[in-house]
Motif scaffolding. Structure first.
Motif, PDB file in Angstrom:
ATOM      1  N   VAL A  81      38.260  36.130  33.027  1.00 39.27           N
ATOM      2  CA  VAL A  81      36.829  35.857  33.103  1.00 39.27           C
ATOM      3  C   VAL A  81      36.582  34.535  33.819  1.00 39.27           C
ATOM      4  N   SER A  82      37.400  33.532  33.550  1.00 42.52           N
ATOM      5  CA  SER A  82      37.223  32.227  34.194  1.00 42.52           C
ATOM      6  C   SER A  82      37.343  32.329  35.701  1.00 42.52           C
ATOM      7  N   SER A  83      38.261  33.162  36.161  1.00 38.22           N
ATOM      8  CA  SER A  83      38.408  33.354  37.606  1.00 38.22           C
ATOM      9  C   SER A  83      37.161  33.992  38.202  1.00 38.22           C
ATOM     10  N   LEU A  84      36.586  34.967  37.501  1.00 41.55           N
ATOM     11  CA  LEU A  84      35.369  35.615  37.990  1.00 41.55           C
ATOM     12  C   LEU A  84      34.203  34.633  38.047  1.00 41.55           C
ATOM     13  N   LEU A  85      34.135  33.719  37.070  1.00 40.26           N
ATOM     14  CA  LEU A  85      33.012  32.794  36.984  1.00 40.26           C
ATOM     15  C   LEU A  85      33.102  31.647  37.986  1.00 40.26           C
TER      16      LEU A  85
END
Length: 396
Positions: free
Chosen positions: A74-78
């Motif tokens: 999720v952090s990569s997507l954000l």
């Protein structure tokens, strides 16, 4: 450096280890027996999960039966908008995901359910398959279900409800997942209710569903009034919470004044989520250019006065338009929202509230194995869950 032999206070060692990612802790458990015992303790495992800063997006697709469940960071997507996010298979074949709790996914096979499996994507631990037992041979389609955690008894419980033949009444079945699973039927006079969210939202020791009373739906001109159906895992009892009164009122068909009540169309039904570790409800009223998509959180679970708006997205045609819908998946501490919906061709989006900016995260095409509807192009036909990495990997 061996932390256990470095003459550091144990509480300091505890704090250091709590900040490490789960996958690194799995490696550190192999250093020595004392490390393994320390990191594997129930108290440490639960505290580490509460501190987890490694949210993961997991999904399966309608087209992927017999294929792997997929996941990504999720952090990569954000935050990583310059490099494509890699999609990784979980190395477990497709079953429906019917809930998540403490970093565990509840995988169900068949409909009606034939068996249950708990799976930890971080440790790759898979529980024994639990055959699903329907009391009195009642194997009708479930009305709702969900996975929750009984903190008092340190037990995981799967709750489902199916219709009783020939009547409006319903009953819930509670399966306590342990080495020797136990089953219990819970009847309650609050039934029958019709629920819109099949898989329950677990927060603060309860499972939650959006519901309405179908017995009050005989009048086609009646405006449906929704509420939150709750199930307390410790007491194994049902209750209900009122939805917040959405500040924006508007007229529905026939000019009737509407507030937090809805006609029953799919895009009108509020949805439940867990955002910023709070129970969250999302309103997306349809067919009204003056409305806005709003996200509320319940700052103190069970206290209806604590409902607070945290995000409002106007229907300006650029982010979301009337008649479309938006489903949030995760909200960061700095109010950056990961969501998907029926707009921008069903792609994932990241909405920065402070910048009023929408971007679409890049997906590594080479790792996106779905051939018909890859995540890099579509979010249609997929079932999403967000979990935080944990070391939970056993039946208590």
């Amino acid at each position: 450096m061996n932390l256990m032999n470095a003459h550091l206070p144990e509480d300091l060692i505890w704090e250091i280890l709590l900040w490490l990612p789960g996958r690194l802790l799995l490696l550190l458990r192999t250093v020595c027996r004392s490390w393994n015992s320390f990191i594997s303790s129930h108290e440490f495992v639960m505290h580490h999960h509460q501190r987890s800063t490694q949210p993961r997006l997991v999904y399966c697709s309608l087209e992927s039966e017999g294929m792997d469940i997929m996941q990504c960071s999720v952090s990569s997507l954000l935050y990583n908008q310059l490099q494509p996010t890699r999609i990784d298979p979980l190395q477990i074949k497709y079953k429906s995901i019917q809930g998540s709790c403490n970093g565990l996914l509840c995988l169900c096979e068949g409909l009606p359910y034939k068996n249950l499996t708990l799976f930890n994507p971080c440790t790759r631990w898979v529980s024994l398959i639990v055959p699903f037992k329907y009391p009195h041979g009642d194997d009708r389609h479930p009305v709702f279900c969900g996975l929750g955690y009984d903190a008092l008894r340190n037990k995981y419980k799967f709750v489902t409800c199916s219709k009783i033949s020939g009547g409006l009444g319903s009953r819930a079945i509670v399966c306590t997942l342990e080495a020797n699973p136990s089953w219990k039927t819970v009847d309650h006079p609050m039934f029958p209710y019709f629920t819109w969210c099949h898989s329950g939202t677990f927060v603060s020791g309860t499972l939650n569903w959006i519901a309405h009373d179908p017995s009050k739906n005989h009048d086609p001109f009646r405006v449906l009034e929704y509420f939150i159906l709750t199930f307390e895992l410790i007491t194994e009892s049902f209750g209900r919470l009122r939805l917040p009164k959405n500040n924006h009122t508007h007229l529905g068909f026939f000019g009737r004044l509407r507030n937090h009540t809805h006609r029953g169309f799919h895009e009108d039904v509020p949805s439940l989520h867990v955002l910023k570790n709070f129970l969250s409800v999302c309103f997306h009223p349809a067919y009204d250019n003056t409305a806005a998509y709003t996200i509320w959180i319940m700052k103190e679970y069970g206290v209806e006065k604590s409902w607070t708006i945290v995000l409002r997205i106007p229907f300006n045609g650029r982010i979301i338009t009337p008649g479309n819908w938006l489903e949030p998946l995760y909200m960061s501490e700095d109010y950056i929202l990961l969501a998907y919906g029926e707009f921008y061709r069903g792609k994932l989006l990241v909405y920065n509230f402070r910048k009023r900016e929408v971007v679409h995260p890049m997906i590594d095409i080479s790792s996106d194995s779905l051939s018909i509807y890859p995540l890099s192009k579509f979010s249609y036909g997929k079932f999403f869950h967000v979990y935080h990495e944990s070391l939970v990997s056993y039946f208590p």
